[in-house]
Write an enzyme that holds these catalytic residues in place. Sequence first.
Site, PDB file in Angstrom:
ATOM      1  N   LYS A 114       0.932  -1.133   0.080  1.00 20.68           N
ATOM      2  CA  LYS A 114       0.107  -0.159   0.107  1.00 20.68           C
ATOM      3  C   LYS A 114       0.800   1.191  -0.033  1.00 20.68           C
ATOM      4  O   LYS A 114       0.573   2.341  -0.382  1.00 20.68           O
ATOM      5  CB  LYS A 114      -1.043  -0.158   1.299  1.00 20.68           C
ATOM      6  CG  LYS A 114      -2.039  -1.057   0.971  1.00 20.68           C
ATOM      7  CD  LYS A 114      -3.249  -0.533   1.582  1.00 20.68           C
ATOM      8  CE  LYS A 114      -4.177  -1.671   0.950  1.00 20.68           C
ATOM      9  NZ  LYS A 114      -5.586  -1.317   1.743  1.00 20.68           N
ATOM     10  N   LYS A 196      -4.457  -9.678  -6.212  1.00 25.23           N
ATOM     11  CA  LYS A 196      -5.602  -9.793  -5.563  1.00 25.23           C
ATOM     12  C   LYS A 196      -7.016  -9.077  -6.186  1.00 25.23           C
ATOM     13  O   LYS A 196      -6.582  -7.785  -6.524  1.00 25.23           O
ATOM     14  CB  LYS A 196      -5.551  -9.585  -4.038  1.00 25.23           C
ATOM     15  CG  LYS A 196      -6.811  -9.972  -3.201  1.00 25.23           C
ATOM     16  CD  LYS A 196      -6.430  -9.708  -1.947  1.00 25.23           C
ATOM     17  CE  LYS A 196      -6.725  -8.033  -1.418  1.00 25.23           C
ATOM     18  NZ  LYS A 196      -7.401  -7.796  -0.164  1.00 25.23           N
ATOM     19  N   LYS A 199     -11.469  -3.977  -3.889  1.00 20.99           N
ATOM     20  CA  LYS A 199     -12.694  -2.941  -4.456  1.00 20.99           C
ATOM     21  C   LYS A 199     -12.122  -1.729  -4.837  1.00 20.99           C
ATOM     22  O   LYS A 199     -12.731  -0.781  -5.467  1.00 20.99           O
ATOM     23  CB  LYS A 199     -13.426  -3.088  -3.151  1.00 20.99           C
ATOM     24  CG  LYS A 199     -12.901  -2.490  -1.863  1.00 20.99           C
ATOM     25  CD  LYS A 199     -14.070  -2.287  -0.734  1.00 20.99           C
ATOM     26  CE  LYS A 199     -13.489  -3.000   0.543  1.00 20.99           C
ATOM     27  NZ  LYS A 199     -12.302  -2.953   1.217  1.00 20.99           N
TER      28      LYS A 199
HETATM   29  N1  AQP Z   1     -10.061 -10.968  -3.477  1.00 22.99           N
HETATM   30  C1  AQP Z   1     -10.127 -11.593  -2.125  1.00 22.99           C
HETATM   31  N2  AQP Z   1     -10.256 -12.793  -2.135  1.00 22.99           N
HETATM   32  C2  AQP Z   1     -10.542 -13.192  -0.814  1.00 22.99           C
HETATM   33  N3  AQP Z   1     -10.773 -12.615   0.058  1.00 22.99           N
HETATM   34  C3  AQP Z   1     -10.706 -11.301   0.160  1.00 22.99           C
HETATM   35  N4  AQP Z   1     -10.950 -10.360   1.333  1.00 22.99           N
HETATM   36  C4  AQP Z   1     -10.832  -9.169   0.184  1.00 22.99           C
HETATM   37  N5  AQP Z   1     -10.549  -9.194  -0.851  1.00 22.99           N
HETATM   38  C5  AQP Z   1     -10.329 -10.742  -1.020  1.00 22.99           C
HETATM   39  C6  AQP Z   1     -11.293 -10.494   2.545  1.00 22.99           C
HETATM   40  O1  AQP Z   1     -12.147  -9.584   2.915  1.00 22.99           O
HETATM   41  C7  AQP Z   1     -11.646  -9.193   4.367  1.00 22.99           C
HETATM   42  C8  AQP Z   1     -11.925  -7.857   4.365  1.00 22.99           C
HETATM   43  O2  AQP Z   1     -11.151  -6.961   3.515  1.00 22.99           O
HETATM   44  P1  AQP Z   1     -10.946  -5.530   3.566  1.00 22.99           P
HETATM   45  O3  AQP Z   1     -12.100  -4.807   2.536  1.00 22.99           O
HETATM   46  O4  AQP Z   1     -11.156  -4.919   5.111  1.00 22.99           O
HETATM   47  O5  AQP Z   1      -9.698  -5.354   3.181  1.00 22.99           O
HETATM   48  P2  AQP Z   1      -8.898  -5.670   1.912  1.00 22.99           P
HETATM   49  O6  AQP Z   1      -8.637  -7.086   2.039  1.00 22.99           O
HETATM   50  O7  AQP Z   1      -7.779  -4.729   1.822  1.00 22.99           O
HETATM   51  O8  AQP Z   1      -9.737  -5.675   0.870  1.00 22.99           O
HETATM   52  P3  AQP Z   1      -9.600  -4.816  -0.705  1.00 22.99           P
HETATM   53  O9  AQP Z   1     -10.766  -5.047  -1.296  1.00 22.99           O
HETATM   54  O10 AQP Z   1      -8.461  -5.294  -1.201  1.00 22.99           O
HETATM   55  O11 AQP Z   1      -9.853  -3.280   0.073  1.00 22.99           O
HETATM   56  P4  AQP Z   1      -9.043  -2.174  -0.475  1.00 22.99           P
HETATM   57  O12 AQP Z   1      -9.200  -2.053  -1.902  1.00 22.99           O
HETATM   58  O13 AQP Z   1      -9.890  -0.870   0.030  1.00 22.99           O
HETATM   59  O14 AQP Z   1      -7.604  -2.147  -0.079  1.00 22.99           O
HETATM   60  C9  AQP Z   1     -10.547  -9.832   4.806  1.00 22.99           C
HETATM   61  O15 AQP Z   1     -10.436 -10.964   5.565  1.00 22.99           O
HETATM   62  C10 AQP Z   1      -9.803 -10.056   3.280  1.00 22.99           C
HETATM   63  O16 AQP Z   1      -8.889 -11.251   3.468  1.00 22.99           O
END
Ligand code: AQP
Length: 349
Positions: A114, A196, A199
């Site tokens: 990040k 990955k 969002k």
């Molecule tokens: N692509 C994914 N596959 C499996 N699990 C996922 N999780 C997120 N994306 C995937 C799981 O969702 C939980 C919480 O996610 P979060 O939104 O709090 O944080 P993150 O993992 O940083 O999700 P993003 O979508 O990647 O967010 P941004 O784009 O804002 O950084 C966790 O249990 C995560 O593993």
Amino acid sequence: MTQRPVILSGIQPSGRLTIGHYTGALRNWVALQQSHQCYFMVADLHAITVRQDPAELRQRTLETVALFLACGIDPTQSVLFVQSHVPEHTQLAWVLSCWTSMGECSRMTQFKEKSAQHRHLVNVGLFAYPILMAADILLYQADLVPVGADQKQHLELTRNLAERFNHHYGPTFRVPEPYIPPVGAKIMSLQDPTKKMSKSDPNENAILFLTDPPDAIRRKIRRAITDSGREVRYDEQQRPGLSNLMVLYHIATGKSIPEIEREFEGAGYADLKAALTEALIEFLRPIREEYERLQNATDYLMSILAQGAEKARTRAHQTLQLVYERIGLLLAPWESVSTPTANTHHADL
Ligand code: AQP
């Protein structure tokens, strides 16, 4: 009163939720909520480690709650709350930050990624994010934390902090175990299957949102990157794009990977994409419809959050008071002494 093992998990309202959130988190939450005492939060304080538009953040927070419900979280079984409504999270995070080394935080893969992504905004919050996450979990004396594979490292830090604190001050925190789903722990981007699905990815074609209508699903699956080759055979290393689509098909249909391989024997990628598109449309339809029904029921959503915050605070406050007592902070005159330990299961709240 029954005593069930405790679970804590959360999702940041930093964008619209994706099918990755469903497979990595929400569907496991739903499966665990009857047998466990669950605390599910919208992690708004985590979301502000990168810049958010204030009005949008508020809106997304409520939308995330509506999606939790639409995916099957039952507020009569589970405690559903917004992180910033429980101030004990930041209070415990401060204490834990005094027990975390700079090296531990700088080794975190998510911080490295990040901070590379947001070079202009490498703030202390981004650096200390795993400490807040540890506080989230330890406050509730969680036994189990359902997370996607990417969060495993953060959970390891949480365990180390709990053990370090317990070793120094005596039993205070329960040491939590990760719960990583066997399939779907990491859904990959539809446009770059080595990354990955996130969002906040600026390329919407890379993401399947839980609320995507049929047209968007058709377009995104049609454009999804696959690998060279013809056979529909699962191979994460050699064919990450195809394998990701097979996992999505597994999620949408419940069929196992060997069953899917048999189903598409002699067929090609286009056949898989066509079947996957239809399966996803049907799979996501009830979630989208329930979400649309709840989306504007603000009073209902707020009443769930009020009840959730009250229950969450009761438990979080007990742990925080125990921590304050352990480290030698003078008990505030209005606090009564009631000190649970990590070995005592709280009664279900
Ligand atoms: N692509 C994914 N596959 C499996 N699990 C996922 N999780 C997120 N994306 C995937 C799981 O969702 C939980 C919480 O996610 P979060 O939104 O709090 O944080 P993150 O993992 O940083 O999700 P993003 O979508 O990647 O967010 P941004 O784009 O804002 O950084 C966790 O249990 C995560 O593993």
